[in-house]
Design an enzyme around this catalytic site. Sequence first.
Site, PDB file in Angstrom:
ATOM      1  N   GLY A 125       0.827  -1.196   0.000  1.00 60.28           N
ATOM      2  CA  GLY A 125       0.000   0.000   0.000  1.00 60.28           C
ATOM      3  C   GLY A 125       0.860   1.244   0.000  1.00 60.28           C
ATOM      4  O   GLY A 125       1.935   1.277  -0.598  1.00 60.28           O
ATOM      5  N   GLN A 176       2.773   2.785   2.345  1.00 60.57           N
ATOM      6  CA  GLN A 176       4.144   2.598   2.822  1.00 60.57           C
ATOM      7  C   GLN A 176       4.840   1.448   2.096  1.00 60.57           C
ATOM      8  O   GLN A 176       6.019   1.538   1.750  1.00 60.57           O
ATOM      9  CB  GLN A 176       4.151   2.330   4.335  1.00 60.57           C
ATOM     10  CG  GLN A 176       3.826   3.534   5.187  1.00 60.57           C
ATOM     11  CD  GLN A 176       4.926   4.589   5.208  1.00 60.57           C
ATOM     12  OE1 GLN A 176       6.090   4.302   4.919  1.00 60.57           O
ATOM     13  NE2 GLN A 176       4.564   5.813   5.550  1.00 60.57           N
ATOM     14  N   SER A 222      -2.956  -5.586  -5.557  1.00 60.72           N
ATOM     15  CA  SER A 222      -1.633  -4.965  -5.674  1.00 60.72           C
ATOM     16  C   SER A 222      -0.602  -5.874  -6.326  1.00 60.72           C
ATOM     17  O   SER A 222       0.492  -5.426  -6.659  1.00 60.72           O
ATOM     18  CB  SER A 222      -1.130  -4.560  -4.281  1.00 60.72           C
ATOM     19  OG  SER A 222      -1.996  -3.625  -3.682  1.00 60.72           O
ATOM     20  N   HIS A 270       5.107   0.774  12.905  1.00 61.67           N
ATOM     21  CA  HIS A 270       4.300   1.326  13.995  1.00 61.67           C
ATOM     22  C   HIS A 270       4.295   0.275  15.094  1.00 61.67           C
ATOM     23  O   HIS A 270       4.226  -0.927  14.818  1.00 61.67           O
ATOM     24  CB  HIS A 270       2.888   1.633  13.498  1.00 61.67           C
ATOM     25  CG  HIS A 270       1.973   2.223  14.535  1.00 61.67           C
ATOM     26  ND1 HIS A 270       2.408   3.098  15.508  1.00 61.67           N
ATOM     27  CD2 HIS A 270       0.642   2.051  14.759  1.00 61.67           C
ATOM     28  CE1 HIS A 270       1.372   3.466  16.256  1.00 61.67           C
ATOM     29  NE2 HIS A 270       0.295   2.824  15.842  1.00 61.67           N
ATOM     30  N   ASP A 300       2.256   8.566  18.877  1.00 64.31           N
ATOM     31  CA  ASP A 300       1.638   8.533  17.552  1.00 64.31           C
ATOM     32  C   ASP A 300       0.119   8.527  17.666  1.00 64.31           C
ATOM     33  O   ASP A 300      -0.571   9.300  16.990  1.00 64.31           O
ATOM     34  CB  ASP A 300       2.112   7.301  16.791  1.00 64.31           C
ATOM     35  CG  ASP A 300       1.667   7.307  15.329  1.00 64.31           C
ATOM     36  OD1 ASP A 300       2.228   8.117  14.559  1.00 64.31           O
ATOM     37  OD2 ASP A 300       0.787   6.526  14.961  1.00 64.31           O
ATOM     38  N   SER A 318      -0.253  38.397   8.528  1.00 66.90           N
ATOM     39  CA  SER A 318      -0.407  39.811   8.876  1.00 66.90           C
ATOM     40  C   SER A 318      -0.344  40.000  10.386  1.00 66.90           C
ATOM     41  O   SER A 318      -0.560  39.063  11.165  1.00 66.90           O
ATOM     42  CB  SER A 318      -1.765  40.321   8.369  1.00 66.90           C
ATOM     43  OG  SER A 318      -2.820  39.743   9.122  1.00 66.90           O
TER      44      SER A 318
END
Length: 332
Positions: free
Chosen positions: A26, A28, A53, A108, A191, A252
């Site tokens: 996918g 990553q 895939s 992860h 995370d 600004s």
Amino acid sequence: MAIMFYEKDCDLGALKGKIIAIIGYGSQGHAHALNAKESGMKVIVGLYEGSASWKRAEEAGLTVKAARDAAAEADFIMILINDEKQAKLYQESIKPVLKPGKTLAFAHGFNIHFGQIIPPPDINVVMIAPKGPGHTVREQYQAGAGVPCLIAVHQDATGDAKRLGLAYAAAIGGARAGVLETTFKEETETDLFGEQAVLCGGVSALMKTGFEVLVEAGYQPESAYFEVMHEMKLIVDLVNRGGLSFMRFSISDTAEYGDYVTGPKIITAETKDTMRQVLKDIQTGKFAREWILENQVNRPNFNRMRAIEAAHPIEKVGKELRSMMTWLQPAK
């Protein structure tokens, strides 16, 4: 003090002659596989039979095998499928073919930290987590740059787990930008907190609420969209480039004054206390338990919330306005 590693600290030779299996192709997965291959690594992509895939990976010049076959052949196995699918895949396709001395890697820490995957003690367990989406990991590598990564070692069975992890980080381009040493616990909890309280949950709720307040006050939905959603990227790009000070330098003085006097009215002490509770729910595993159970019963609450959010007026207005912005790449 933070420990950072760069290309000079990484030895690609640690992975020379070894086979890397990228499980998943996918966002990553495709970036890791292609970057590592172009860095001279031996790469196999592991997918389930019938994956959409499969053909795409082969057309990119990669060797593709069933996940179990790829894991059996590999020395270094990087799991890059969705968190909620990893435990089942591990039990069915990886655990049966693990042998002492192999390295199991993650981008992860969720499944290791919350005990959904418990590898045997005779294999390395590491994390190499790019701090950016896969398409950026790929684009930056192709441009000769890289996306910063996190590295953590959960188990060091062979004595060189960090060396192997750093070699992998270099292979995907992360060492060009810097690799920060962390732990599975720190990466997972920060995370999840970042996603929920700020980056996704917090920002989404802030933009939707701002939109609703303006529309309820009688302003055009299109004007509201431009002010609270479209321009968000402009501000975030400035922050990303030079921090809050550069953003404030670039806007600004009126906007900067409004920043100082109104920000604390929006993010109050009560909001901060709520964030602390969000973090506590993550640290204690409450959120993880809820998410795991949600997936076990086929996601009824997740699907309900997804449908409600997709129907929010800001999505309809935004879609119409973005269709006129020819410079934007269509969302897929």
